[in-house]
Enzyme design. Structure first.
Site, PDB file in Angstrom:
ATOM      1  N   CYS A 237       0.826  -1.213   0.000  1.00 18.98           N
ATOM      2  CA  CYS A 237       0.000   0.000   0.000  1.00 18.98           C
ATOM      3  C   CYS A 237       0.857   1.259   0.000  1.00 18.98           C
ATOM      4  O   CYS A 237       0.421   2.299  -0.491  1.00 18.98           O
ATOM      5  CB  CYS A 237      -0.949   0.006   1.196  1.00 18.98           C
TER       6      CYS A 237
ATOM      7  N   HIS B 196      -0.853   0.382   7.537  1.00 16.01           N
ATOM      8  CA  HIS B 196      -1.480   0.508   6.225  1.00 16.01           C
ATOM      9  C   HIS B 196      -1.423   1.965   5.783  1.00 16.01           C
ATOM     10  O   HIS B 196      -1.466   2.885   6.606  1.00 16.01           O
ATOM     11  CB  HIS B 196      -2.938   0.034   6.312  1.00 16.01           C
TER      12      HIS B 196
END
Length: 801
Positions: A289, A761
Site C-alpha cells: 500500500c 497501512h
C-alpha cells in the site's frame, strides 16, 4: 484483437498485446509468435449440490494487469494456444506435431509449461496459509448442556467483553492474552488450557457462514477446523445465522470507534465510488500500500502525466527488447493504467442486479495489479523487494532516484520537487559561520510535542492508561495530542545543536548550531511530518498526533539570505587526522554495538561495524553491516591488525592514511552507502585528506563534478538520503532548480495507520475536480471527511503569483 489474449515472441519470449504486437514485429523483424488466450467459465450450483459450468454472456480473457480474480474456485478455464506467423497472421493451432518442426514444438511446449516472468515475480502470499489442526478430527466435546448465545458474551472469570474465546471442548468463554499496548485480555483462555488441556478455541465475533478464527493452544498457532460447524452446533451456535460483530456485541451495544484506522479510512461512512480516468485503484500485493499511495499521488501531477503517459507511444517505440527491465516503460505502463480509465468503469445495471440477487461480488473488473512494476522498481533493494511494510517517504525518494537516473525526453518530471537548502553553521565560541547548500526533495517537519494545546487531557489520559495497565483492565478512550502547525514550522526554523562539532576557527571541538533555510522554493512542496522516532529498544515508533495542516501555506519567511554584513566565515581548514600508536587502543562504542545487536545481528559483526566506521554511531555502522553481511568472516571475532600490517578490505583501519594516500576502503564504503558514486567519494576524500565530514561538504559544494562521475551500478545507492540526490543531476551547471514564490495550496496527503513504519497501512487523499477523493488500494471513493490532521506526507503545489 477483439478477443484479447497475449502474443509471445518465440525468439525473445516477451509478451505483447494486440495494440503493440505489430510495432514489435516492425521493430525487430521477429515473425513467429505464440498467441495465448484464456476463457473463463463461471460455475453455478448443480442439482446435486456440486457446480456446473455456465458460459458468461461476455467472454473473460486473461488480462495480466487487471485485478480480475481468475484464480477463484468459482471459475473454470479453457486455454487456447496458436502459433501466428507475421506479416500474414497465418495461424496454426496447437498442438500440431505433424506440421511443425520438432524444434518449434519443443519450444512451444516449454513455453506453455513454464511460469511466465510475470508469475515468477508474484510474491509469496502475505497471509500465512493455515493448516488443519491435528485435534480437529478427534476432538472430544463434553456433553455438559452448555449453550452459547449469539451475542452479549462476557469472560466467565472477569468482566471483559472483548477478545473472547470459546473453548470447543467444554464451551467455556474466556478472554485472550494481554498485549503490551493495553489491548487484549487477562489470559484466562490460556490459563484454562493449562489447567484442562482442552486444545482448541474459536474467537467469538469472527464466526460467519464462511468459517471462524480458530487457535490451537497445543500447536501454538492459528489453525483450520474442517469440522467447525459441527463443533459449534454442539453448543447451540448455527454458523449460517452468525455475522461478524465487534467484540461479540450487538450493533446497538457498540460505541463509535475513533481510532486512527477508522478515521483515516473514513470507516462508518457510506462512501460513493468514483470511476473514470484518474480514479483507478491498485491491488494490494501484500503490504504494497505504500507503493500504491505514492504512485497515485505522483501520477496526479501534470508533469509526471506528460512525461510518461503523454510520451507513451515514444517510450514504447524506443523501449529495449526486454521492456520488463526498463524503468520508463514500466512507468508509462503504470501511468496509462491509472489515467486511461480503462480499468475504472462503473458496473452496468445487469451486473448490479446480479450482485444484489447473489448478495455478493464475484468478479472485480476495476483496478490494476502493479506486480511487474513493483518487481522492477524494487529489484536489488533489500527492503522494497520484500513483502514487509515500508516507509512511504523512503519509497518516494527511491522513486525520485530512479526518475533522475532514467531521463525521458527533455523534461525531467522530478524537477518539480527539487529545491536548495541553505545550511548556516555557526561556532558558538568564535561566532564565525559557514554557509553551504544542498539539494533536497522533502521538507521534514518536526512534531512540537511541547506545544500541545490539550496537555491537561494528555496527562489525565496517561494516568488512566497506566492504572488500567497495572490493573490489567482495558485502556481508556484514546486522547490524541493536538499540535498547532505553526509550532511545528517554528521548530523547523530554530537552530539545532551540531553534535561533535569541530571548529576550524578554534582548531578544536566546540559547540555549534545549524540553521536551515530555503535557498529556493520548489514547484511542488512535499512536507513530511516526522511522526516516527526510535524507542529505547531501537524499534521505530510513531507519535499519534493531530496537526492542523493548512489548506494554504506561506513559507516565504523561510527564504535564505546568505552571508550577512558583519558575519565572518569559518576558515576552510580540515580537522587533523589522529592515528593512534596502537590501533587496538581505539575504544568501541558499546551502546552502538548493543543497538545493532538488538536488531538481531551477531555481536562480533556489530563490534566490527562500529570499529571500522570509527564510532560514528549505529546508523553508519548499520550501513557497514548491510555492505558486508555476505562475507564469510562476517560473524568472526574482531581482529585488529597491528599498525603497518596489510589489512583486508573489511578490516582497513578507519581513518588510516595509506602510503599512496588512497582513502581507507571503509570510509569510501560509508560515502557510497549514502548514494554517492565510488570515484567521486575517492576524489572528495583525497581532496579533504580523508576526513569524512569535510569530504561530504566538498561533494555538496562541487555539484559540477558529477558530470565526470562513473555511471551508477545499481538502483538502490541513494534510497534513504535526500541530501545525496544532488549527484543525480545532469549538466555542468548543477541541478535544475525551479524557483518561485513560497505560497502553496494543499492537493494531496498520504496517511499511515499503525504504530511503526514496519507495520500498518497507507492510504492517500487527493483533491481532484474540486473534491477530495480517497484511494484505499482498490477502493476509490469520494471522500466525506478527509482526515487532513492525521496525515504523514503532504503535497502542496505552488500558487501562481
Amino acid at each position: 484483437d477483439s478477443e484479447g489474449g497475449l502474443y509471445v515472441c518465440m525468439n525473445t519470449f516477451l509478451g505483447f498485446g494486440r495494440e503493440h504486437i505489430e510495432r514489435h514485429y516492425r521493430k525487430t523483424g521477429q515473425c513467429v509468435y505464440l498467441h495465448l488466450k484464456r476463457r473463463a467459465t463461471e460455475k453455478v450450483p448443480g442439482a446435486s449440490g456440486g457446480a456446473l459450468p455456465k458460459r458468461r454472456n461476455a467472454k473473460i480473457f486473461l488480462d495480466l494487469e487487471t485485478n480480475g480474480d481468475l484464480n477463484s474456485d468459482d471459475f473454470e478455464y479453457e486455454d487456447e494456444a496458436k502459433l501466428v506467423i507475421f506479416p500474414d497472421h497465418y495461424e496454426i493451432s496447437l498442438p500440431n506435431i505433424e506440421e511443425l518442426p520438432a524444434l518449434v514444438t519443443i519450444a512451444c511446449d516449454a513455453l506453455l509449461s513454464a511460469k511466465s516472468p510475470y508469475r515468477k515475480q508474484e510474491p509469496d502470499s502475505w497471509e500465512e496459509e493455515l493448516q488443519a489442526s491435528k485435534h480437529a478430527k478427534t476432538l472430544v466435546q463434553l456433553d455438559n448442556g452448555v449453550r452459547i448465545p449469539p451475542s452479549g458474551w462476557k469472560c466467565s472469570k472477569c468482566d471483559l467483553r472483548e477478545n473472547l474465546w470459546l473453548n470447543l471442548t467444554d464451551g467455556s468463554v474466556l478472554c485472550g492474552k494481554w498485549f503490551f499496548d493495553g489491548s487484549g485480555g487477562n489470559g484466562h483462555a490460556m490459563d484454562h488450557y493449562k489447567e484442562t488441556g482442552y486444545p482448541l478455541a474459536v474467537k467469538l465475533g469472527t464466526i460467519t457462514p464462511d468459517g471462524a478464527d480458530v487457535y490451537s493452544f497445543d500447536e501454538e498457532e492459528p489453525v483450520l477446523d474442517p469440522h467447525i460447524a459441527k463443533h459449534l452446533a454442539h453448543f447451540g451456535i448455527d454458523m449460517l445465522q452468525m455475522q461478524v460483530t465487534e467484540n461479540g456485541l450487538r450493533d446497538s451495544d457498540i460505541k463509535p470507534r475513533v481510532s486512527e484506522w477508522e478515521v483515516i479510512q473514513e470507516a462508518g461512512v457510506k462512501l460513493k465510488p468514483v470511476y473514470g480516468p484518474g480514479y483507478t485503484g491498485m491491488k494490494n500485493l501484500g503490504n504494497s500500500c505504500y507503493l500504491s499511495a505514492v504512485m497515485q499521488t505522483v501520477f496526479s501531477i501534470p508533469e509526471f502525466q506528460r512525461a510518461y503517459v503523454g510520451n507513451l507511444p515514444r517510450i514504447f517505440d524506443y523501449s529495449p527488447l526486454d521492456p520488463t527491465q526498463d524503468f520508463n516503460t514500466q512507468m508509462a505502463k503504470l501511468g496509462h493504467g491509472l489515467l486511461s480509465g480503462q480499468y475504472s468503469k462503473p458496473p452496468v445495471k445487469s451486473e448490479l442486479i446480479e450482485q444484489v440477487m447473489k448478495e455478493e461480488h464475484k468478479l472485480q473488473h476495476n483496478g490494476i495489479s502493479p506486480r511487474m512494476f513493483k518487481a522492477f522498481i524494487s529489484k536489488g533493494h533489500p527492503e522494497f523487494s520484500s513483502n514487509r511494510q515500508q516507509d512511504a517517504q523512503e519509497f518516494f525518494l527511491h522513486l525520485i532516484n530512479l526518475v533522475e537516473r532514467n531521463p525521458v525526453g527533455s523534461e525531467n518530471p522530478s524537477d518539480v520537487f527539487r529545491f536548495l537548502v541553505e545550511e548556516r553553521t555557526q561556532c558558538c565560541q568564535s561566532r564565525k559561520v559557514r554557509y553551504t547548500e544542498r539539494v533536497d526533495y522533502v521538507m521534514q517537519l518536526p512534531v512540537a510535542m511541547e506545544a500541545a494545546t490539550n496537555k491537561d487531557e494528555l496527562i489525565a489520559y496517561e494516568l488512566k492508561r497506566r492504572e488500567a495497565e497495572a490493573a490489567r483492565r482495558p485502556p481508556p478512550e484514546l486522547v490524541r495530542a493536538k499540535i498547532p502547525f505553526n509550532a511545528c514550522l517554528q521548530a523547523f526554523s530554530e537552530p539545532n545543536n551540531v553534535e561533535d562539532f569541530w571548529s576550524s576557527a578554534l582548531q578544536a571541538k566546540s559547540a555549534g548550531v545549524k540553521t536551515s533555510r530555503f535557498a529556493s522554493f520548489p514547484e511542488y512542496l512535499v512536507v513530511q511530518i516526522k511522526k516516527f522516532t526510535f524507542g529505547l529498544d531501537w524499534i521505530p515508533k510513531k507519535l499519534d498526533v493531530s496537526i492542523d495542516m493548512p489548506d494554504f501555506l506561506d513559507i516565504s519567511h523561510l527564504r535564505a539570505r546568505g552571508l550577512q554584513p558583519g558575519e565572518e566565515e569559518l576558515p576552510d581548514i580540515a580537522p587533523p587526522i589522529i592515528i593512534p600508536d596502537d590501533p587496538k587502543a581505539l575504544d568501541i562504542d558499546e551502546s552502538s554495538v548493543m543497538q545493532l545487536a538488538e536488531m538481531g545481528f551477531p555481536l562480533e559483526a556489530c563490534r566490527k561495524a562500529v570499529y571500522y566506521t570509527g564510532n560514528l554511531g549505529a546508523e553508519v555502522a548499520f550501513n557497514w553491516i548491510i555492505a558486508h553481511m555476505e562475507e564469510p568472516d562476517f560473524a568472526e571475532p574482531l581482529v585488529i591488525p597491528a599498525f603497518g600490517e596489510t589489512a583486508s578490505s573489511g578490516a582497513a583501519a578507519f581513518g588510516a592514511v595509506g602510503l599512496d594516500n588512497q582513502p581507507p576502503e571503509e570510509i569510501v564504503a560509508i560515502i557510497i552507502s549514502m548514494g554517492f558514486q565510488r570515484n567521486l567519494a575517492i576524489r572528495a576524500l583525497k581532496a579533504m585528506n580523508n576526513n569524512l565530514e569535510r569530504a561530504l561538504e566538498w561533494i555538496f559544494s562541487h555539484p559540477e563534478i558529477e558530470e565526470e562521475s562513473e555511471p551508477a551500478l545499481d538502483t538502490m545507492d541513494m534510497e534513504n538520503n535526500a541530501n545525496a540526490n544532488i549527484l543525480s543531476e545532469t549538466g555542468s551547471e548543477g541541478p535544475r532548480i525551479k524557483d518561485g514564490s513560497g505560497r502553496y495550496e494543499l492537493f494531496g496527503f498520504i496517511s499511515h495507520m499503525g504504530t511503526s513504519t514496519m507495520s500498518g497501512h497507507y492510504v492517500c487523499h487527493l483533491k481532484k475536480e474540486g473534491r477530495w477523493v480517497i484511494y484505499n488500494d482498490l477502493k476509490v471513493c469520494a471522500s466525506e471527511r478527509p482526515p487532513k490532521d492525521l496525515g504523514y506526507i503532504y503535497f502542496y503545489h505552488r500558487i501562481p503569483s
